[in-house]
Design an enzyme around this catalytic site. Sequence first.
Site, PDB file in Angstrom:
ATOM      1  N   HIS A 284      60.729  -0.291  44.918  1.00 46.27           N
ATOM      2  CA  HIS A 284      61.635   0.340  43.953  1.00 46.27           C
ATOM      3  C   HIS A 284      61.777  -0.512  42.689  1.00 46.27           C
ATOM      4  O   HIS A 284      62.298  -0.056  41.688  1.00 46.27           O
ATOM      5  CB  HIS A 284      63.003   0.586  44.591  1.00 46.27           C
ATOM      6  CG  HIS A 284      63.738  -0.667  44.926  1.00 46.27           C
ATOM      7  ND1 HIS A 284      63.439  -1.431  46.033  1.00 46.27           N
ATOM      8  CD2 HIS A 284      64.727  -1.299  44.287  1.00 46.27           C
ATOM      9  CE1 HIS A 284      64.228  -2.482  46.054  1.00 46.27           C
ATOM     10  NE2 HIS A 284      65.025  -2.423  45.009  1.00 46.27           N
TER      11      HIS A 284
ATOM     12  N   ASP B 195      64.093  -4.742  52.252  1.00 44.12           N
ATOM     13  CA  ASP B 195      62.648  -4.959  52.255  1.00 44.12           C
ATOM     14  C   ASP B 195      62.295  -6.349  51.733  1.00 44.12           C
ATOM     15  O   ASP B 195      61.405  -7.020  52.258  1.00 44.12           O
ATOM     16  CB  ASP B 195      61.912  -3.865  51.471  1.00 44.12           C
ATOM     17  CG  ASP B 195      62.393  -3.699  50.034  1.00 44.12           C
ATOM     18  OD1 ASP B 195      63.513  -4.140  49.705  1.00 44.12           O
ATOM     19  OD2 ASP B 195      61.643  -3.106  49.236  1.00 44.12           O
TER      20      ASP B 195
END
Length: 102
Positions: free
Chosen positions: A46, A22
Site C-alpha cells: 500500500h 505486513d
Amino acid sequence: MMPAAGGGQFMRTGEKIRLPDDVTMGYIIEHLLKKPLTVVNQFHSHLEPMKFIRRELLKDQISFSYSSNNIIKLEGFDILRDPTRFLSLHCLLFPYFDFCPR
C-alpha cells in the site's frame, strides 16, 4: 518464529515499531530472525504508487493495493461507479462477465 511473533509478541513488536502488520512481519523475519526476504516485484504494498504499473503488466501481478489517492491507472468504468478501479481491473482480466463493457 514463535519467540519473535507468538504469544502476543507480534502485536507488541508492531506497536513498538509503529508500522503496519505486513511491515512488522518483514521486520521480524529479516531483522530479528536474520532471514533474508525475497523481493517479488509483482507483490505490491500500500506504500507503493499503483499508477506506475503499466497496463500490459496488470495481468501478471500478484496483489494490488488501494487507498483513495492510490489507485491503478486504468480506463474502464466511470470513476464514480468504480473509484477503486478494481471493477475495471476485473473486466480487463475477465472480460467475459456480463457486467463488463464490450
